[in-house]
Scaffold this active site. Structure first.
Site, PDB file in Angstrom:
ATOM      1  N   SER A 131       0.820  -1.209   0.000  1.00  0.00           N
ATOM      2  CA  SER A 131       0.000   0.000   0.000  1.00  0.00           C
ATOM      3  C   SER A 131       0.849   1.252   0.000  1.00  0.00           C
ATOM      4  O   SER A 131       1.941   1.277   0.573  1.00  0.00           O
ATOM      5  CB  SER A 131      -0.921   0.019   1.224  1.00  0.00           C
ATOM      6  OG  SER A 131      -1.640   1.243   1.245  1.00  0.00           O
ATOM      7  N   LYS A 185      -4.416  -6.751   3.433  1.00  0.00           N
ATOM      8  CA  LYS A 185      -4.414  -5.618   2.497  1.00  0.00           C
ATOM      9  C   LYS A 185      -5.847  -5.259   2.085  1.00  0.00           C
ATOM     10  O   LYS A 185      -6.212  -4.094   1.978  1.00  0.00           O
ATOM     11  CB  LYS A 185      -3.566  -5.933   1.252  1.00  0.00           C
ATOM     12  CG  LYS A 185      -3.645  -4.851   0.171  1.00  0.00           C
ATOM     13  CD  LYS A 185      -3.110  -3.534   0.665  1.00  0.00           C
ATOM     14  CE  LYS A 185      -3.298  -2.260  -0.105  1.00  0.00           C
ATOM     15  NZ  LYS A 185      -3.875  -2.105  -1.346  1.00  0.00           N
ATOM     16  N   HIS A 188      -7.288  -3.381   4.829  1.00  0.00           N
ATOM     17  CA  HIS A 188      -6.732  -2.025   4.790  1.00  0.00           C
ATOM     18  C   HIS A 188      -7.566  -1.165   3.843  1.00  0.00           C
ATOM     19  O   HIS A 188      -7.938  -0.036   4.164  1.00  0.00           O
ATOM     20  CB  HIS A 188      -5.265  -2.088   4.326  1.00  0.00           C
ATOM     21  CG  HIS A 188      -4.718  -0.764   3.874  1.00  0.00           C
ATOM     22  ND1 HIS A 188      -5.034  -0.217   2.645  1.00  0.00           N
ATOM     23  CD2 HIS A 188      -3.910   0.138   4.479  1.00  0.00           C
ATOM     24  CE1 HIS A 188      -4.446   0.960   2.515  1.00  0.00           C
ATOM     25  NE2 HIS A 188      -3.749   1.195   3.618  1.00  0.00           N
ATOM     26  N   ASN A 189      -7.879  -1.724   2.689  1.00  0.00           N
ATOM     27  CA  ASN A 189      -8.659  -0.965   1.716  1.00  0.00           C
ATOM     28  C   ASN A 189     -10.088  -0.728   2.203  1.00  0.00           C
ATOM     29  O   ASN A 189     -10.652   0.335   1.964  1.00  0.00           O
ATOM     30  CB  ASN A 189      -8.658  -1.672   0.359  1.00  0.00           C
ATOM     31  CG  ASN A 189      -7.347  -1.458  -0.379  1.00  0.00           C
ATOM     32  OD1 ASN A 189      -6.312  -1.237   0.239  1.00  0.00           O
ATOM     33  ND2 ASN A 189      -7.382  -1.528  -1.684  1.00  0.00           N
ATOM     34  N   GLU A 192      -9.862   2.021   4.437  1.00  0.00           N
ATOM     35  CA  GLU A 192      -9.623   3.220   3.595  1.00  0.00           C
ATOM     36  C   GLU A 192     -10.961   3.761   3.052  1.00  0.00           C
ATOM     37  O   GLU A 192     -11.218   4.966   3.085  1.00  0.00           O
ATOM     38  CB  GLU A 192      -8.694   2.806   2.445  1.00  0.00           C
ATOM     39  CG  GLU A 192      -8.431   3.811   1.358  1.00  0.00           C
ATOM     40  CD  GLU A 192      -7.600   3.182   0.209  1.00  0.00           C
ATOM     41  OE1 GLU A 192      -6.503   2.650   0.476  1.00  0.00           O
ATOM     42  OE2 GLU A 192      -8.067   3.215  -0.944  1.00  0.00           O
TER      43      GLU A 192
END
Ligand code: 6PG
Length: 479
Positions: A131, A185, A188-189, A192
């Protein structure tokens, strides 16, 4: 260019792959580079060849031949079929113990499938989250590698060196086996998405209720960035809001079409969380919010047609309302992170990944899109109690939300009364109230389920499942 064997390779030299290759070279690694169309490889060597030791390869056999063993090859191509195509071409060229890294945004289920297939051939497959966008790939991303511990033993020294560092600590740890890295990940998105939705709601409320201009709002976000909310996304919000459109001379944000796009990782997060049975309402509202923004047909049928409140302005004090929105944003953000970490914990249990939750906060402190000051607080929370059932019950978070909850409630109430949509703020508050409730109305749902479908219910005072004879004499019997 180099004559010694390359230590690592990158195939796929679009902007992320190219920057990752440059980052590796700038950190002193001998990097073999390849791209399906050779022009990109040539351009990289021509423009940036002086940055380190690159070995350009015209095709995959040449790339493989240029590497020391065990070979380490990073694939940076589009997720999905293009990744499978490269893997299929690479595998016959490799030897036992070689390591293939997929650094794209793959779905973790694909990573699990690929890891399994390559393991059977004696190869290591590492799905690694990366990222930080173009800038991060070049100057230090947050890296979330999955795969076997053996593969990480070989890759770790390289990946930690090229990752972002915060207080001397690399933003890269081995997340866990097979798809764990890509799962984290993906989460994480998802976070986000939730973070951006909440920021957008804060902006919208302040603009509509107080009538602040984008430039004034940029100052508000700049100011927030010096406190608990300090983060990359708040920082760039100020930047976007202060941008002037070169064509019209007006605020940039006012000339951008209000339809948010999505490549899919936020949606995956919500889909996966549904399967895990973990509420991720902040992320779900963010995904739905984007979908609604793009639903031109229904929006144009309803805009100016469906009535809202008569008065769109609330009678609030400017500074007090700004402070209230700041609290609402922080509290809602804490809920989004709590939900995100719940999903990671649940997946870790389901797939036997043994993920260290505190370490995940550490790797997100720098390099990535959601990097933020308060990730240190998450790390501390898991240090205090690795078995923390929810981030929200940790003392720091409990107090942070308690301090802001009156403000949060006022903001949600104001949003509803003036008719400004704030699905992220309100869903987060509802989750918080649901979580802390001594008793939920789920008891009634159970009663209804038993009445219409004999689905049975459990009692507060006895073990076992029961059914009431709803159509007969309403006696209770054990199910
Ligand atoms: C990152 C970003 C990166 C990308 C998102 C955008 O961590 O560097 O998350 O992966 O910018 O995938 O996603 P959407 O296009 O779905 O908003």
């Amino acid at each position: 260019m180099s004559s010694a064997p390359a230590q690592i390779a990158v195939t796929g030299l679009a902007v992320m792959g190219r920057n990752l290759a440059r980052n590796l070279a700038r950190n002193g690694f001998r990097v073999a580079v390849h791209n399906r169309s050779k022009s990109r490889t040539d351009a990289l060597i021509e423009e940036f060849g002086h940055e380190g030791e690159f070995t350009p390869a015209d095709d995959l056999p040449a790339l493989v031949a240029s590497l020391e063993q065990p070979r380490k090859i990073i694939i940076m191509v589009k997720a999905g079929e293009p990744t499978d195509a490269v893997i299929d071409e690479l595998v016959p060229l490799l030897d036992e113990g070689d390591i293939v890294v997929d650094a794209g945004n793959a779905h973790f289920a694909d990573t699990r499938r690929r890891e399994n297939a390559l393991r059977e051939k004696g190869l290591h497959f590492v799905g690694s989250g990366v990222s930080g966008g173009e800038e991060g790939a070049l100057n230090g991303p947050s890296i979330m590698p999955g795969g076997s511990p053996e593969s990480y033993a070989a890759l770790g020294p390289i990946l930690t060196k090229i990752s972002a560092h915060v207080n001397g600590e690399p933003c890269c740890v081995h997340v866990g086996p097979d798809g764990a890295g890509h799962f984290v990940k993906m989460l994480h998105n998802g976070i986000e998405y939730a973070d951006m939705q909440l920021i957008a709601e804060a902006y919208d409320l302040l603009r509509q209720v107080l009538g602040l201009s984008p430039a004034e709002l940029a100052d508000v976000f700049r100011d927030w960035n010096s406190g608990d909310l300090e983060s990359f996304l708040i920082e760039i919000t100020a930047e976007v809001l202060s941008q002037v459109d070169p064509t019209t001379g007006g605020p940039f944000v006012d000339v951008v079409l209000d339809q948010a796009e999505q490549k899919g990782t936020g949606r995956w997060t919500v889909q996966v969380a549904l399967d895990l049975g973990i509420p991720v309402s902040g992320m779900a509202e963010a995904v739905f919010g984007r979908s609604l923004s793009g639903d031109v047909v229904r929006r144009s049928a309803a805009a100016g047609v469906l009535p809202g409140p008569a008065e769109a302005k609330a009678d609030v004090d400017r500074d007090a309302f700004i402070e209230d929105v700041r609290h609402a944003l922080y509290a809602s953000k804490l809920v989004a992170y709590a939900q995100g970490f719940d999903a990671i914990r649940a997946a870790s249990e389901q797939y036997d990944w043994d993920i260290d939750l505190g370490a995940m906060a550490t790797i997100w402190r720098g390099g990535c899109i959601i990097r933020a000051r308060f990730l240190d607080r998450i790390k501390e929370a898991y240090d205090r109690n690795p078995a923390l059932p929810s981030l929200l019950v940790d003392d720091y978070f409990k107090e942070a939300v308690a301090n802001g909850q009156e403000a949060w409630r006022r903001v949600v109430a104001t949003a509803a009364s003036v008719g400004v949509p704030a699905p992220g703020f309100s869903a987060a508050l509802s989750y918080y109230d649901g979580l802390r409730a001594e008793r939920l109305p789920a008891a009634l749902i159970q009663g209804l389920r038993d009445l219409f479908g004999a689905h049975t219910y459990r009692r507060v005072d006895r073990d076992g499942a029961f059914h009431l004879d709803w159509s007969g004499d309403r006696t209770e019997s054990p199910a």
